[in-house]
Design a protein around this motif. Structure first.
Motif, PDB file in Angstrom:
ATOM      1  N   GLY A  74      -0.843   8.840   5.777  1.00 41.19           N
ATOM      2  CA  GLY A  74      -1.305   9.328   4.475  1.00 41.19           C
ATOM      3  C   GLY A  74      -0.549   8.626   3.363  1.00 41.19           C
ATOM      4  O   GLY A  74       0.141   7.638   3.612  1.00 41.19           O
ATOM      5  N   HIS A  75      -0.675   9.108   2.150  1.00 42.89           N
ATOM      6  CA  HIS A  75       0.066   8.508   1.025  1.00 42.89           C
ATOM      7  C   HIS A  75       0.786   9.598   0.251  1.00 42.89           C
ATOM      8  O   HIS A  75       0.400  10.763   0.269  1.00 42.89           O
ATOM      9  N   HIS A  76       1.847   9.158  -0.450  1.00 48.32           N
ATOM     10  CA  HIS A  76       2.726  10.112  -1.141  1.00 48.32           C
ATOM     11  C   HIS A  76       2.158  10.580  -2.485  1.00 48.32           C
ATOM     12  O   HIS A  76       1.412   9.850  -3.142  1.00 48.32           O
ATOM     13  N   HIS A  77       2.582  11.783  -2.855  1.00 45.79           N
ATOM     14  CA  HIS A  77       2.285  12.352  -4.176  1.00 45.79           C
ATOM     15  C   HIS A  77       3.553  13.011  -4.671  1.00 45.79           C
ATOM     16  O   HIS A  77       4.220  13.703  -3.890  1.00 45.79           O
ATOM     17  N   LEU A  78       3.856  12.794  -5.937  1.00 43.30           N
ATOM     18  CA  LEU A  78       5.039  13.435  -6.531  1.00 43.30           C
ATOM     19  C   LEU A  78       4.568  14.529  -7.480  1.00 43.30           C
ATOM     20  O   LEU A  78       3.772  14.272  -8.387  1.00 43.30           O
ATOM     21  N   ILE A  99       1.384  12.982  -9.369  1.00 43.43           N
ATOM     22  CA  ILE A  99       1.261  11.517  -9.395  1.00 43.43           C
ATOM     23  C   ILE A  99       0.913  11.016  -7.995  1.00 43.43           C
ATOM     24  O   ILE A  99       1.608  11.317  -7.026  1.00 43.43           O
ATOM     25  N   HIS A 100      -0.167  10.254  -7.919  1.00 45.91           N
ATOM     26  CA  HIS A 100      -0.637   9.706  -6.635  1.00 45.91           C
ATOM     27  C   HIS A 100      -0.062   8.301  -6.431  1.00 45.91           C
ATOM     28  O   HIS A 100      -0.130   7.475  -7.348  1.00 45.91           O
ATOM     29  N   TYR A 101       0.446   8.037  -5.262  1.00 48.15           N
ATOM     30  CA  TYR A 101       0.924   6.698  -4.916  1.00 48.15           C
ATOM     31  C   TYR A 101      -0.042   6.123  -3.881  1.00 48.15           C
ATOM     32  O   TYR A 101       0.271   6.002  -2.694  1.00 48.15           O
ATOM     33  N   LYS A 127      -8.506  10.967   1.574  1.00 48.92           N
ATOM     34  CA  LYS A 127      -9.307  11.431   0.433  1.00 48.92           C
ATOM     35  C   LYS A 127      -8.497  12.248  -0.565  1.00 48.92           C
ATOM     36  O   LYS A 127      -9.054  13.032  -1.333  1.00 48.92           O
ATOM     37  N   HIS A 128      -7.171  12.142  -0.515  1.00 45.93           N
ATOM     38  CA  HIS A 128      -6.274  12.868  -1.436  1.00 45.93           C
ATOM     39  C   HIS A 128      -6.317  14.376  -1.199  1.00 45.93           C
ATOM     40  O   HIS A 128      -6.122  15.165  -2.126  1.00 45.93           O
ATOM     41  N   LEU A 129      -6.589  14.768   0.029  1.00 54.26           N
ATOM     42  CA  LEU A 129      -6.593  16.192   0.383  1.00 54.26           C
ATOM     43  C   LEU A 129      -5.305  16.506   1.133  1.00 54.26           C
ATOM     44  O   LEU A 129      -4.738  15.632   1.800  1.00 54.26           O
TER      45      LEU A 129
HETATM   46 CU   LIG Z   1      -3.715  10.758  -3.581  1.00 57.92          CU
END
Ligand SMILES: [Cu+2]
Length: 204
Positions: A74-78, A99-101, A127-129
């Motif tokens: 997945g990808h990180h979010h702050l 913030i989406h990385y 999908k940013h879920l």
């Molecule tokens: Cu995201």
């Protein structure tokens, strides 16, 4: 024949009812077992001055771009000063506090106003879920010191003052008095006067 059809219907209905709860509970992409996201830096309770580098740590899952559907990644979010709890399968908002990385970054330069702030990391799926269960870090609190701005202003002031001094030295506003290349004592030397007189008179 009729009996066979109704038996099949009952079997399908029974199976559907049995599977329904598990289908309903399937919210979002399954997270890897023992997945853990955490802050490498800053530390909880740390005081930072000015912009700081935030480093993201992840165990038992991989980091990839948003849109890449690799299993267990997945990808990180702050999350900055966010109080809401993330739910499985819930879309991660996209604003100044979330913030989406999406390029798979594992660190970021953060600049926040002076004062106390909470930070939290959340791993999102392609999908940013949120994953199921959500992969979220401990919420940490940091203090952004007020001195950072003052120190920067002081550094800028001293740099400007140094530059002005250098410019003044390079181009003085008043011409410096010329220093005599020959001291009065030298010009009064009787030997040198005699020598010059002799050269101009042709005497040897
Ligand atoms: Cu995201």
């Amino acid at each position: 024949m009729l009996r066979t059809t109704s038996s099949r219907f009952c079997l399908i209905l029974t199976l559907s009812l049995a599977l329904a709860p598990s289908l309903l509970s399937a919210k979002g992409t399954k997270a890897a077992k023992d997945a853990r996201v955490y802050f490498i830096s800053p530390a909880d309770g740390e005081t930072v001055s000015g912009p700081f580098i935030c480093r993201f740590g992840l165990r038992n899952m991989g980091v990839t771009h948003a849109g890449d559907d690799f299993a267990g990644s997945g990808h990180h979010h702050l999350l900055i000063d966010v109080d809401e709890t993330m739910q499985a399968g819930e879309a991660i908002p996209r604003d100044k506090k979330h913030i989406h990385y999406a390029a798979g970054e594992t660190e970021a330069r953060i600049e926040l106003p002076p004062g106390k702030h909470t930070l939290q990391l959340v791993l999102g799926d392609t999908k940013h879920l949120n994953f199921d269960p959500p992969v979220v870090s401990e919420k940490i609190m940091i203090t952004v010191g007020k001195s950072s701005g003052e120190e920067q202003a002081r550094a800028t002031r001293s740099t400007n003052e140094r530059r002005k001094l250098m410019e003044r030295a390079a181009a003085p506003s008043e011409p410096l008095p010329l220093q005599p290349a020959v001291t009065p004592e030298m010009t009064k030397s009787p030997e040198s006067s005699d020598f010059i007189s002799r050269v101009f008179s042709g005497a040897r």
